[in-house]
Design a protein around this motif. Sequence first.
Motif, mmCIF file in Angstrom:
data_model
loop_
_atom_site.group_PDB
_atom_site.id
_atom_site.type_symbol
_atom_site.label_atom_id
_atom_site.label_comp_id
_atom_site.label_asym_id
_atom_site.label_seq_id
_atom_site.Cartn_x
_atom_site.Cartn_y
_atom_site.Cartn_z
ATOM 1 N N ASP A 61 0.812 -1.218 0.000
ATOM 2 C CA ASP A 61 0.000 0.000 0.000
ATOM 3 C C ASP A 61 0.851 1.276 0.000
ATOM 4 O O ASP A 61 0.326 2.385 0.054
ATOM 5 C CB ASP A 61 -0.986 0.012 1.175
ATOM 6 N N LEU A 62 2.195 1.130 -0.078
ATOM 7 C CA LEU A 62 3.085 2.273 -0.238
ATOM 8 C C LEU A 62 3.697 2.288 -1.638
ATOM 9 O O LEU A 62 3.640 3.296 -2.348
ATOM 10 C CB LEU A 62 4.191 2.246 0.816
ATOM 11 N N VAL A 63 4.295 1.173 -2.032
ATOM 12 C CA VAL A 63 4.902 1.039 -3.363
ATOM 13 C C VAL A 63 4.512 -0.314 -3.930
ATOM 14 O O VAL A 63 4.643 -1.335 -3.250
ATOM 15 C CB VAL A 63 6.441 1.135 -3.301
ATOM 16 N N THR A 64 4.028 -0.315 -5.153
ATOM 17 C CA THR A 64 3.706 -1.586 -5.796
ATOM 18 C C THR A 64 4.079 -1.523 -7.264
ATOM 19 O O THR A 64 4.027 -0.463 -7.889
ATOM 20 C CB THR A 64 2.208 -1.932 -5.639
ATOM 21 N N VAL A 65 4.484 -2.662 -7.822
ATOM 22 C CA VAL A 65 4.856 -2.781 -9.230
ATOM 23 C C VAL A 65 3.778 -3.574 -9.947
ATOM 24 O O VAL A 65 3.372 -4.647 -9.492
ATOM 25 C CB VAL A 65 6.227 -3.469 -9.386
ATOM 26 N N VAL A 66 3.334 -3.057 -11.069
ATOM 27 C CA VAL A 66 2.323 -3.710 -11.900
ATOM 28 C C VAL A 66 2.987 -4.195 -13.182
ATOM 29 O O VAL A 66 3.732 -3.452 -13.828
ATOM 30 C CB VAL A 66 1.174 -2.728 -12.236
ATOM 31 N N LEU A 67 2.734 -5.444 -13.530
ATOM 32 C CA LEU A 67 3.284 -6.038 -14.750
ATOM 33 C C LEU A 67 2.147 -6.402 -15.692
ATOM 34 O O LEU A 67 0.995 -6.504 -15.279
ATOM 35 C CB LEU A 67 4.109 -7.280 -14.408
ATOM 36 N N GLY A 68 2.479 -6.610 -16.948
ATOM 37 C CA GLY A 68 1.447 -7.038 -17.891
ATOM 38 C C GLY A 68 1.616 -6.382 -19.245
ATOM 39 O O GLY A 68 2.445 -5.487 -19.444
ATOM 40 N N GLU A 69 0.813 -6.836 -20.184
ATOM 41 C CA GLU A 69 0.893 -6.368 -21.561
ATOM 42 C C GLU A 69 0.185 -5.021 -21.731
ATOM 43 O O GLU A 69 -0.200 -4.377 -20.763
ATOM 44 C CB GLU A 69 0.278 -7.425 -22.493
ATOM 45 N N ALA A 70 -0.002 -4.648 -23.007
ATOM 46 C CA ALA A 70 -0.517 -3.308 -23.322
ATOM 47 C C ALA A 70 -1.897 -3.054 -22.710
ATOM 48 O O ALA A 70 -2.195 -1.932 -22.277
ATOM 49 C CB ALA A 70 -0.566 -3.118 -24.833
ATOM 50 N N GLU A 71 -2.744 -4.100 -22.650
ATOM 51 C CA GLU A 71 -4.089 -3.881 -22.114
ATOM 52 C C GLU A 71 -4.046 -3.550 -20.616
ATOM 53 O O GLU A 71 -4.874 -2.800 -20.111
ATOM 54 C CB GLU A 71 -4.984 -5.098 -22.360
ATOM 55 N N VAL A 72 -3.029 -4.105 -19.909
ATOM 56 C CA VAL A 72 -2.864 -3.755 -18.496
ATOM 57 C C VAL A 72 -2.414 -2.298 -18.372
ATOM 58 O O VAL A 72 -2.873 -1.567 -17.505
ATOM 59 C CB VAL A 72 -1.849 -4.697 -17.820
ATOM 60 N N GLY A 73 -1.517 -1.891 -19.284
ATOM 61 C CA GLY A 73 -1.077 -0.502 -19.279
ATOM 62 C C GLY A 73 -2.227 0.460 -19.516
ATOM 63 O O GLY A 73 -2.312 1.515 -18.874
ATOM 64 N N MET A 74 -3.129 0.105 -20.426
ATOM 65 C CA MET A 74 -4.272 0.975 -20.691
ATOM 66 C C MET A 74 -5.209 1.022 -19.485
ATOM 67 O O MET A 74 -5.712 2.086 -19.104
ATOM 68 C CB MET A 74 -5.017 0.500 -21.930
ATOM 69 N N ALA A 75 -5.430 -0.135 -18.851
ATOM 70 C CA ALA A 75 -6.257 -0.170 -17.642
ATOM 71 C C ALA A 75 -5.614 0.665 -16.536
ATOM 72 O O ALA A 75 -6.301 1.370 -15.784
ATOM 73 C CB ALA A 75 -6.459 -1.607 -17.188
ATOM 74 N N PHE A 76 -4.291 0.593 -16.441
ATOM 75 C CA PHE A 76 -3.548 1.360 -15.445
ATOM 76 C C PHE A 76 -3.797 2.858 -15.625
ATOM 77 O O PHE A 76 -4.051 3.589 -14.663
ATOM 78 C CB PHE A 76 -2.058 1.038 -15.586
ATOM 79 N N SER A 77 -3.738 3.322 -16.877
ATOM 80 C CA SER A 77 -3.892 4.751 -17.136
ATOM 81 C C SER A 77 -5.315 5.240 -16.895
ATOM 82 O O SER A 77 -5.548 6.443 -16.790
ATOM 83 C CB SER A 77 -3.463 5.079 -18.569
ATOM 84 N N LYS A 78 -6.265 4.324 -16.781
ATOM 85 C CA LYS A 78 -7.660 4.708 -16.525
ATOM 86 C C LYS A 78 -7.978 4.847 -15.033
ATOM 87 O O LYS A 78 -9.076 5.290 -14.680
ATOM 88 C CB LYS A 78 -8.609 3.672 -17.144
ATOM 89 N N LEU A 79 -7.052 4.467 -14.167
ATOM 90 C CA LEU A 79 -7.296 4.603 -12.729
ATOM 91 C C LEU A 79 -7.325 6.087 -12.338
ATOM 92 O O LEU A 79 -6.620 6.908 -12.923
ATOM 93 C CB LEU A 79 -6.197 3.888 -11.943
ATOM 94 N N PRO A 80 -8.119 6.433 -11.345
ATOM 95 C CA PRO A 80 -8.247 7.849 -10.948
ATOM 96 C C PRO A 80 -7.098 8.318 -10.054
ATOM 97 O O PRO A 80 -7.296 8.727 -8.904
ATOM 98 C CB PRO A 80 -9.589 7.877 -10.208
#
Length: 476
Positions: free
Chosen positions: A176-195
């Motif tokens: 809940d302080l630092v986290t790394v997210v992995l995954g392909e392009a669709e994960v990146g797009m989902a990531f950018s949609k977070l508020p």
Amino acid sequence: MPAEIAYQQESEQAFNELEQLFNRQRKAFAANPMPLAGQRLQWLKTLRTLLSDERQALVDAINSDFSHRSADETLLAELMPSLLGIQYASKHLKKWMKPSRRHVGMAFQPASAKVIYQPLGVVGVIVPWNYPLFLAIGPMVGALSAGNRVMLKLSESTPTTGQLLKRLFAQVFPEDLVTVVLGEAEVGMAFSKLPFDHLLFTGASSVGKHVMRAAAENLTPVTLELGGKSPAIVSNDVPLKDAAERIAFGKTLNAGQTCVAPDYVLVPEDRVDGFVDAYRKAVQKFYPTLIDNPDYTAIINDRQLARLNRYLDDASSKGARVIPLFEQGQGRRMPFSLLLNVNDDMTVMQDEIFGPLLPIVPYSRIDQAFAYINQRPRPLALYYFGYNKAEQQRVLEQTHSGGVCLNDTLMHVAQDDMPFGGVGPSGMGHYHGHEGFLTFSKAKGVFIKQRFNAARLIYPPYGKAIQRLVYKLFIR
């Protein structure tokens, strides 16, 4: 199950998992919305110790992702600036956190004013593949210094580095302080949609538009580092050996896979042959051979290598003269090449090159060089080589770019006491050092008044003599 439905379900699942991570960070931030300086300094100390202790593992992981990445380039261009950035932030953090006193005009006395620097909340960072360590750590240092939580999306093109950073950070930081997210392009797009409370993206301009569009749905502020075609100008009187050697270093580092690498060189038309010779000597001094040379980095993957070869084929078919500096490469160690007789119809002159190809554009007067640059999208960096101070000043005043080096390349990025960022098509916003702290903070103005309230004199009903006196004194 149809492929389209399966893809949609995977995308929804990825977004749900990301949303859960995001909510955990947001909840943790709500429980500690203004971390003390001591806690932030401990975060930075933990990060610095981790990077120092795991340097060989990081070098090995990045090397694996590139098939071959020069160990020295990883140490010099990724690990060292990351550690120096942490050190700089740690030294100055308490000063940055202090509220700054602001002036209150006579009309509003007695009162005081200050600006406090408040953490934003949860910061998202989308990391590119070319410098997966430095371009993760730099924004992370700014975000943690400002007291935020951080989610990092590592590139799918550097899976080994991504897995390593995910494991290492999990050992020393709570999720809940630092986290790394992995995954392909669709994960990146989902990531950018977070508020997110702020989103920083480094990468291609074409992808940056999608990221900004997704962030706009949440009114998420963004910092975009987009690169572009960064020019180098060789003046009429600079020693060609000086210019060629420094341009060669900036272009050959990481095999040209650097967002601020010189993308093309403007050379006086009567000095082109001399520059070609000086540049060839400089590069071949750095790399006597490409075969089994541990100092020379490979192109990241076959897709990027194929793209660069298409650039060469397209340029050759449209009249460019290609001058290879080596007889052959090895695997994805692509040989360096200079390109002469280039024109705007060639893809290599339209897109950011991001590889070991260097077009040369001749000019007759320095004004022509300025006009050539100014007629094109504003670049992330600009490099000028010449010791005439009056002409140096003209470069600074008559061109636009995210940053400038006079008689050097790349080194402005490593200066922690200067902002780094693009302008227009090469990006928006700044970070590094104090600017990073400010980018990830809310500078909140605070107006303070105690018991005595002089403003009562201007309260309604209007038309009183004291109000007319106020107008006479302050509206003139």
